[in-house]
Design a protein around this motif. Structure first.
Motif, PDB file in Angstrom:
ATOM      1  N   SER A 139       0.417 -11.480   1.498  1.00  0.00           N
ATOM      2  CA  SER A 139       0.814 -11.237  -0.239  1.00  0.00           C
ATOM      3  C   SER A 139      -0.619 -10.974  -0.719  1.00  0.00           C
ATOM      4  CB  SER A 139       1.414 -12.664  -0.759  1.00  0.00           C
ATOM      5  OG  SER A 139       0.473 -13.773  -0.443  1.00  0.00           O
ATOM      6  N   LEU A 140      -1.687 -11.408  -0.479  1.00  0.00           N
ATOM      7  CA  LEU A 140      -3.061 -11.231  -1.011  1.00  0.00           C
ATOM      8  C   LEU A 140      -3.411  -9.922  -1.178  1.00  0.00           C
ATOM      9  CD1 LEU A 140      -5.391 -13.963   0.511  1.00  0.00           C
ATOM     10  CD2 LEU A 140      -4.141 -14.079  -1.780  1.00  0.00           C
ATOM     11  N   ILE A 141      -2.817  -9.149  -0.017  1.00  0.00           N
ATOM     12  CA  ILE A 141      -3.084  -7.568  -0.096  1.00  0.00           C
ATOM     13  C   ILE A 141      -2.243  -6.969  -0.826  1.00  0.00           C
ATOM     14  CG2 ILE A 141      -3.077  -5.698   1.658  1.00  0.00           C
ATOM     15  CD1 ILE A 141      -3.801  -7.472   4.078  1.00  0.00           C
ATOM     16  N   GLU A 142      -0.842  -7.425  -0.794  1.00  0.00           N
ATOM     17  CA  GLU A 142       0.265  -6.666  -1.561  1.00  0.00           C
ATOM     18  C   GLU A 142      -0.251  -6.917  -3.172  1.00  0.00           C
ATOM     19  OE1 GLU A 142       4.007  -7.590   1.178  1.00  0.00           O
ATOM     20  OE2 GLU A 142       3.060  -9.163   0.152  1.00  0.00           O
ATOM     21  N   SER A 144      -3.011  -7.016  -4.231  1.00  0.00           N
ATOM     22  CA  SER A 144      -4.252  -6.701  -4.792  1.00  0.00           C
ATOM     23  C   SER A 144      -3.992  -4.876  -4.566  1.00  0.00           C
ATOM     24  CB  SER A 144      -5.493  -6.775  -3.415  1.00  0.00           C
ATOM     25  OG  SER A 144      -5.661  -8.253  -3.705  1.00  0.00           O
ATOM     26  N   SER A 145      -3.115  -4.584  -3.771  1.00  0.00           N
ATOM     27  CA  SER A 145      -3.025  -3.053  -3.596  1.00  0.00           C
ATOM     28  C   SER A 145      -2.074  -2.491  -4.876  1.00  0.00           C
ATOM     29  CB  SER A 145      -2.344  -2.632  -2.094  1.00  0.00           C
ATOM     30  OG  SER A 145      -0.933  -3.425  -2.030  1.00  0.00           O
ATOM     31  N   ILE A 146      -1.314  -3.207  -5.278  1.00  0.00           N
ATOM     32  CA  ILE A 146      -0.387  -2.930  -6.142  1.00  0.00           C
ATOM     33  C   ILE A 146      -0.962  -2.093  -7.496  1.00  0.00           C
ATOM     34  CG2 ILE A 146      -0.296  -5.110  -7.659  1.00  0.00           C
ATOM     35  CD1 ILE A 146       2.553  -2.672  -6.994  1.00  0.00           C
ATOM     36  N   TYR A 147      -2.193  -2.424  -7.902  1.00  0.00           N
ATOM     37  CA  TYR A 147      -2.889  -1.817  -9.018  1.00  0.00           C
ATOM     38  C   TYR A 147      -3.270  -0.405  -8.524  1.00  0.00           C
ATOM     39  CZ  TYR A 147      -3.654  -6.559 -10.609  1.00  0.00           C
ATOM     40  OH  TYR A 147      -3.227  -7.870 -11.446  1.00  0.00           O
ATOM     41  N   ALA A 148      -3.392  -0.256  -7.283  1.00  0.00           N
ATOM     42  CA  ALA A 148      -3.671   1.240  -7.043  1.00  0.00           C
ATOM     43  C   ALA A 148      -2.499   1.871  -6.650  1.00  0.00           C
ATOM     44  CB  ALA A 148      -4.648   1.161  -5.465  1.00  0.00           C
ATOM     45  N   LEU A 149      -1.458   1.257  -6.276  1.00  0.00           N
ATOM     46  CA  LEU A 149      -0.137   2.008  -5.962  1.00  0.00           C
ATOM     47  C   LEU A 149       0.703   2.092  -7.161  1.00  0.00           C
ATOM     48  CD1 LEU A 149       1.064   0.134  -2.585  1.00  0.00           C
ATOM     49  CD2 LEU A 149       0.109   2.381  -2.731  1.00  0.00           C
ATOM     50  N   TYR A 150       0.690   1.411  -8.160  1.00  0.00           N
ATOM     51  CA  TYR A 150       1.551   1.575  -9.218  1.00  0.00           C
ATOM     52  C   TYR A 150       1.549   2.935 -10.134  1.00  0.00           C
ATOM     53  CZ  TYR A 150       3.869   0.491 -13.617  1.00  0.00           C
ATOM     54  OH  TYR A 150       4.788   0.579 -14.671  1.00  0.00           O
ATOM     55  N   MET A 336       6.635 -10.327  -2.795  1.00  0.00           N
ATOM     56  CA  MET A 336       7.696  -9.584  -3.355  1.00  0.00           C
ATOM     57  C   MET A 336       7.613  -9.024  -4.860  1.00  0.00           C
ATOM     58  SD  MET A 336      10.730 -11.227  -1.465  1.00  0.00           S
ATOM     59  CE  MET A 336      11.676  -9.804  -1.238  1.00  0.00           C
ATOM     60  N   GLY A 337       6.669  -9.719  -5.593  1.00  0.00           N
ATOM     61  CA  GLY A 337       6.783  -9.519  -7.174  1.00  0.00           C
ATOM     62  C   GLY A 337       5.580  -8.314  -7.059  1.00  0.00           C
ATOM     63  N   ALA A 338       4.981  -7.824  -6.065  1.00  0.00           N
ATOM     64  CA  ALA A 338       3.961  -6.818  -6.480  1.00  0.00           C
ATOM     65  C   ALA A 338       4.256  -5.770  -5.087  1.00  0.00           C
ATOM     66  CB  ALA A 338       2.716  -7.194  -5.983  1.00  0.00           C
ATOM     67  N   ASN A 339       5.546  -5.878  -4.829  1.00  0.00           N
ATOM     68  CA  ASN A 339       6.107  -4.895  -3.672  1.00  0.00           C
ATOM     69  C   ASN A 339       6.587  -3.718  -4.051  1.00  0.00           C
ATOM     70  OD1 ASN A 339       7.999  -3.867  -1.506  1.00  0.00           O
ATOM     71  ND2 ASN A 339       7.330  -5.757  -0.342  1.00  0.00           N
ATOM     72  N   VAL A 340       6.093  -2.411  -3.694  1.00  0.00           N
ATOM     73  CA  VAL A 340       6.690  -1.047  -4.251  1.00  0.00           C
ATOM     74  C   VAL A 340       7.989  -0.984  -4.189  1.00  0.00           C
ATOM     75  CG1 VAL A 340       6.572   1.086  -4.068  1.00  0.00           C
ATOM     76  CG2 VAL A 340       4.439  -0.002  -4.257  1.00  0.00           C
ATOM     77  N   SER A 341       8.550  -1.413  -2.706  1.00  0.00           N
ATOM     78  CA  SER A 341      10.120  -1.254  -2.284  1.00  0.00           C
ATOM     79  C   SER A 341      10.713  -2.175  -3.399  1.00  0.00           C
ATOM     80  CB  SER A 341      10.270  -1.620  -0.935  1.00  0.00           C
ATOM     81  OG  SER A 341       9.412  -1.033  -0.240  1.00  0.00           O
TER      82      SER A 341
END
Length: 394
Positions: A139-142, A144-150, A336-341
């Motif tokens: 979840s730490l990766i999820e 962190s990565s949402i900022y780049a993926l959003y 799940m709150g930062a999951n693109v899917s």
């Protein structure tokens, strides 16, 4: 239906035999059984199975009963068994309606035994595997990565101001749902925070949530969609059961939506609070309201690699009605709150249910690569082609 076809074959023989046992002809017993599957996800397939029943088996009803329960036990716990319970209850009620209950003692006892045995089977859902619990660190990766993926998440859907209330997870606050809210807002939905601080999953939140729902409903003069993550999904379902006239649909994200009183989870062992009593002990009546299925569209998003909640508790009875959907995604529970899917499924299902469409009609082709179901189908096609190639070769 391929995984449960054997179950429906034996179960339809059981309910047909129950009808014959109580004086119906084989044809009328089959018609009565088929009628109970109206609206069922596999209605057409089951009708074919029932049409092929050509033997009176009422003398073997105990054997049919035992075989049905055995198959359920072998298949494992499933929320979908609620559809079987409903069918056998309805067949029993139709048979005995207007008659002396004393004449139907055996039939009623058989139905009660069936319900009890199914309940016992559904209590056998184990804790999430230790590997899943350890992998919650993802979840730490999820997050962190949402900022780049959003910025790259598709934004084709038009929410047209539709109201959506978001409820955070257990021990989470409105920050937990910030990315889901931000994404839905960018699509044109009007989003609302729950504004009740950290969600401790206590029943005293309900009156304030009811007031908030009523205010949003009155302001928009249209039904409200509710999205709840984890413990937030508990409130979404309870509100849907209490106020279906004000709610358009609910979407739960990694939420235990049934069987919570028997659920095995590390959350209860680690996070007991308030006078040493667990969540279940303090909220038994409150959690009992989770069991009924709302008469509105329900979408349950879940992950089989959930390390906190057994994923089977996060699925509703999708076979019961065609407006109940379970959608699997890749990821951890805490992320799940930062999951693109999750963001995509939430937006797509909100619009699909509002428009009465299927999710594939509002999503794009590229999005399918994010979901386990796509890879399962691709694997089956690959295996089939490989087998065909081997046969052709020889």
């Amino acid at each position: 239906m391929e995984n449960t076809q054997v179950l429906y074959r034996i179960f339809t023989r059981l309910v047909t035999a129950l009808g014959v046992l109580n004086g119906l002809s084989l044809k009328k017993a089959k018609d009565l059984a088929a009628k109970q599957f109206k609206g069922h996800l596999y209605e057409d397939d089951i009708r074919v199975i029932i049409d092929n029943i050509d033997i009176d088996e009422h003398e073997d009803i105990e054997e049919l009963f035992d075989e049905t329960i055995l198959i359920c036990d072998e298949l494992g716990a499933s929320r979908d068994y609620v559809a079987l319970v409903k069918v056998i209850e309805n067949v029993s009620s139709a048979i005995s309606e207007g008659h002396d209950p004393e004449e139907y003692k055996y039939t009623n006892a058989l139905v009660d035994r069936f319900k009890k045995d199914i309940h016992i089977i559904n209590k056998k859902i184990p804790l999430p595997p230790l590997f899943n619990m350890v992998m919650e660190s993802r979840s730490l990766i999820e997050w962190s990565s949402i900022y780049a993926l959003y910025p790259f998440i598709p934004k084709r859907i038009k929410g047209n101001g539709r109201p959506v209330l978001l409820v955070p997870p257990y021990l989470g606050d409105d920050f937990s749902t910030s990315f889901v809210r931000k994404y839905l807002k960018s699509l044109g939905f009007t989003t609302y925070k729950w504004q009740l601080g950290f969600n401790m999953v206590k029943s005293h939140y309900i009156p304030r949530l009811e007031e908030k729902l009523a205010d949003i409903y009155e302001q928009h003069q249209e039904k409200v969609s509710i999205v709840g993550w984890s413990g937030g999904g508990i409130f979404a379902k309870i509100m849907a059961n209490r106020h279906p006239d004000q709610i358009e649909q609910i979407i739960t994200i990694g939420s235990p939506v049934w069987g919570v009183m028997d659920m095995k989870t590390p959350v209860y062992g680690v996070l007991e609070f308030f006078r040493g009593k667990s969540l279940k002990e303090r909220n038994e009546r409150f959690l009992a309201e989770l069991e009924p299925i709302p008469q509105i569209p329900v979408t349950c998003i879940y992950t089989k690699t959930d390390g906190l909640i057994p994923w089977k508790h996060c699925m509703e009875a999708a076979t019961l009605r065609k407006d109940i959907k379970n959608i699997e995604v890749f990821g951890s529970h805490s992320g799940m709150g930062a999951n693109v899917s999750v963001l995509l499924v939430t937006a797509n299902m909100l619009m699909a249910n509002i428009q009465g469409k299927k999710i594939r009609d509002v999503g794009s082709n590229i999005e399918r690569y994010l979901y386990p179901n796509f890879w399962k189908k691709a694997r089956r096609v690959f295996n089939a082609r490989r087998a065909l190639a081997q046969v052709t070769k020889h």
